[in-house]
Design a protein around this motif. Structure first.
Motif, PDB file in Angstrom:
ATOM      1  N   SER A 294       2.243  55.126 -43.433  1.00 21.92           N
ATOM      2  CA  SER A 294       2.372  54.727 -42.037  1.00 21.92           C
ATOM      3  C   SER A 294       3.282  53.508 -42.026  1.00 21.92           C
ATOM      4  O   SER A 294       3.563  52.918 -43.075  1.00 21.92           O
ATOM      5  CB  SER A 294       1.010  54.398 -41.421  1.00 21.92           C
ATOM      6  OG  SER A 294       0.497  53.195 -41.958  1.00 21.92           O
ATOM      7  N   LEU A 295       3.740  53.115 -40.856  1.00 28.24           N
ATOM      8  CA  LEU A 295       4.632  51.963 -40.800  1.00 28.24           C
ATOM      9  C   LEU A 295       3.929  50.711 -41.324  1.00 28.24           C
ATOM     10  O   LEU A 295       4.534  49.881 -42.007  1.00 28.24           O
ATOM     11  CB  LEU A 295       5.121  51.751 -39.360  1.00 28.24           C
ATOM     12  CG  LEU A 295       6.011  52.867 -38.801  1.00 28.24           C
ATOM     13  CD1 LEU A 295       6.372  52.574 -37.351  1.00 28.24           C
ATOM     14  CD2 LEU A 295       7.278  53.025 -39.635  1.00 28.24           C
ATOM     15  N   GLY A 296       2.642  50.581 -41.014  1.00 33.78           N
ATOM     16  CA  GLY A 296       1.896  49.432 -41.506  1.00 33.78           C
ATOM     17  C   GLY A 296       1.736  49.439 -43.013  1.00 33.78           C
ATOM     18  O   GLY A 296       1.894  48.401 -43.681  1.00 33.78           O
ATOM     19  N   SER A 297       1.413  50.604 -43.594  1.00 31.56           N
ATOM     20  CA  SER A 297       1.242  50.681 -45.040  1.00 31.56           C
ATOM     21  C   SER A 297       2.570  50.475 -45.762  1.00 31.56           C
ATOM     22  O   SER A 297       2.611  49.888 -46.845  1.00 31.56           O
ATOM     23  CB  SER A 297       0.634  52.031 -45.428  1.00 31.56           C
ATOM     24  OG  SER A 297       1.505  53.099 -45.094  1.00 31.56           O
ATOM     25  N   LEU A 298       3.668  50.950 -45.190  1.00 32.95           N
ATOM     26  CA  LEU A 298       4.980  50.724 -45.790  1.00 32.95           C
ATOM     27  C   LEU A 298       5.319  49.237 -45.817  1.00 32.95           C
ATOM     28  O   LEU A 298       5.846  48.721 -46.808  1.00 32.95           O
ATOM     29  CB  LEU A 298       6.064  51.489 -45.024  1.00 32.95           C
ATOM     30  CG  LEU A 298       6.065  53.012 -45.199  1.00 32.95           C
ATOM     31  CD1 LEU A 298       7.096  53.648 -44.269  1.00 32.95           C
ATOM     32  CD2 LEU A 298       6.365  53.386 -46.640  1.00 32.95           C
ATOM     33  N   ILE A 299       5.015  48.548 -44.729  1.00 33.16           N
ATOM     34  CA  ILE A 299       5.264  47.097 -44.691  1.00 33.16           C
ATOM     35  C   ILE A 299       4.392  46.396 -45.725  1.00 33.16           C
ATOM     36  O   ILE A 299       4.848  45.480 -46.434  1.00 33.16           O
ATOM     37  CB  ILE A 299       4.996  46.552 -43.280  1.00 33.16           C
ATOM     38  CG1 ILE A 299       6.003  47.143 -42.282  1.00 33.16           C
ATOM     39  CG2 ILE A 299       5.079  45.029 -43.259  1.00 33.16           C
ATOM     40  CD1 ILE A 299       5.705  46.820 -40.835  1.00 33.16           C
ATOM     41  N   SER A 300       3.141  46.827 -45.839  1.00 29.62           N
ATOM     42  CA  SER A 300       2.233  46.214 -46.809  1.00 29.62           C
ATOM     43  C   SER A 300       2.702  46.447 -48.241  1.00 29.62           C
ATOM     44  O   SER A 300       2.701  45.533 -49.070  1.00 29.62           O
ATOM     45  CB  SER A 300       0.824  46.780 -46.621  1.00 29.62           C
ATOM     46  OG  SER A 300      -0.068  46.250 -47.568  1.00 29.62           O
ATOM     47  N   GLU A 301       3.111  47.678 -48.556  1.00 30.95           N
ATOM     48  CA  GLU A 301       3.554  48.000 -49.910  1.00 30.95           C
ATOM     49  C   GLU A 301       4.832  47.258 -50.278  1.00 30.95           C
ATOM     50  O   GLU A 301       4.948  46.682 -51.364  1.00 30.95           O
ATOM     51  CB  GLU A 301       3.785  49.505 -50.039  1.00 30.95           C
ATOM     52  CG  GLU A 301       2.526  50.346 -49.941  1.00 30.95           C
ATOM     53  CD  GLU A 301       2.848  51.826 -49.878  1.00 30.95           C
ATOM     54  OE1 GLU A 301       4.056  52.178 -49.988  1.00 30.95           O
ATOM     55  OE2 GLU A 301       1.916  52.632 -49.714  1.00 30.95           O
ATOM     56  N   ASN A 302       5.799  47.268 -49.370  1.00 31.18           N
ATOM     57  CA  ASN A 302       7.119  46.723 -49.689  1.00 31.18           C
ATOM     58  C   ASN A 302       7.211  45.214 -49.509  1.00 31.18           C
ATOM     59  O   ASN A 302       8.206  44.604 -49.879  1.00 31.18           O
ATOM     60  CB  ASN A 302       8.185  47.420 -48.828  1.00 31.18           C
ATOM     61  CG  ASN A 302       8.232  48.917 -49.093  1.00 31.18           C
ATOM     62  OD1 ASN A 302       8.014  49.374 -50.207  1.00 31.18           O
ATOM     63  ND2 ASN A 302       8.506  49.689 -48.056  1.00 31.18           N
TER      64      ASN A 302
END
Length: 345
Positions: A294-302
């Motif tokens: 999700s956009l939130g998980s992508l921000i968290s991962e990266n």
């Protein structure tokens, strides 16, 4: 001495003929919805927001299909590759080159030149540390955010609107009990609700959907209740009662059309809040499970690679910001077009 001014019959004439001079050019023969559409089109922010949402929706639908990769595909040797876009690479931009900081200084690296067949490999948004294509994962994550937006609207309409209208219409003890129940639910933080759901259920879309369904309708309920309290004693409602109309036909056929614009605006404003809630939950690690994105998980991962490979976090941040801003601008335009107090402004 000045001569007196004499007016002749033909000194003043109608711009049009006598019959057409008194017709209002703007509003003559214009329907209610056509008038609203005209007001929305005149609002540049609403138009920009609408087309931005449409573009993001189209990219979310076709983006993962045209990239040639899947959202969970890990390609060995393609880890942490910079963006490379066909056509633009010939202009010297987005050609896969990135500047890395080392203990001895800075150096430019193009990992596409270091892999076999790299001249035919393109990752439009680059890849993450596991070698997954960020273009595919970004638009897969956008699908999740748009799904959350749809859930927010459905919950608002089916639960919040009905709950508030029933509470305001009947009043008395019914209203008191329903409002106390709503205050209890509103007093429980969403983060606590999601955490408890994850204990019972597995982390994923179902947990987030239930969390939004439990508390996301409260704002809509308050607006619907306030509007119902204002209009339930109106003359046309009393006339409908006199004609023998039942409670639910009065609510949904007589009163709802008069408050629909306010509820529509409230639904549009609730969408960015729901999208941000999902992004926040994913950022703190209790959102969509890996390898889903999700956009939130992508921000968290990266976010962990921000200082070394900043390009990884840019696409999801931009898409999330544009999506939330677009919904806000569209909701603001709808409010200006549908609010009766602004029609003469």
């Amino acid at each position: 001495m000045d001569k007196p001014i004499e007016f002749l019959p033909n000194d003043f004439e109608f711009v049009k003929d006598a019959d057409g001079a008194m017709i209002d050019e703007v509003y003559s023969g214009e329907s209610f919805w056509k008038n609203i559409l005209r007001r929305i089109v005149k609002n540049k922010g609403a138009v920009v927001g609408f087309f931005s949402i449409m573009i993001i929706l189209i990219l979310a639908l076709i983006g993962p299909e045209i990239s040639g990769y899947t959202y969970d595909q890990q390609i060995s040797g393609h880890e942490s590759m910079a963006p490379r876009i066909p056509g633009l690479e010939k202009l010297g931009i987005f050609d896969g080159t990135e500047t890395l900081k080392t203990s001895t200084g800075e150096m430019e690296v193009n990992k596409y030149e270091q892999i076999s067949g790299g001249e035919d490999v393109y990752h439009w948004f680059g890849t993450d540390v596991l070698g997954r294509d960020l273009f595919t994962r970004t638009w897969e994550g956008t699908r999740i955010s748009l799904y959350i937006a749809l859930v927010a609207v459905v919950v608002d309409v089916l639960i919040g609107m009905s709950y508030g209208m029933i509470s305001g219409f009947y009043g008395g003890k019914v209203d008191m009990i329903m409002q106390r129940v709503m205050e209890i639910l509103n007093g429980i933080p969403s983060l606590v609700v999601v955490t408890l759901l994850i204990i019972v259920l597995k982390p994923g879309l179902l947990s987030i959907t239930i969390a939004i369904a439990l508390t996301g309708w409260i704002g809509m309920s308050r607006i619907a209740r306030a509007s119902m309290l204002k209009l339930k004693q109106s003359e046309y409602v009393l006339a409908a009662r006199t004609m023998g109309a039942k409670d639910f036909p009065i609510m949904y056929k007589e009163i709802l059309p008069n408050i629909f614009s306010q509820l529509l605006i409230m639904s549009m404003f609730s969408i960015p809040s729901a999208i941000f809630t999902e992004a926040f939950l994913a950022f703190v690690g209790i959102g969509i499970p890996v390898p889903m994105a999700s956009l939130g998980s992508l921000i968290s991962e990266n976010f962990k690679s921000l200082t070394t490979h900043f390009y990884m976090i840019v696409p999801p941040v931009i898409v999330l910001a544009v999506l939330m801003l677009s919904f806000n601008m569209l909701a603001d335009g709808l409010r200006d077009a549908l609010d009766p107090t602004l029609k003469e402004v």
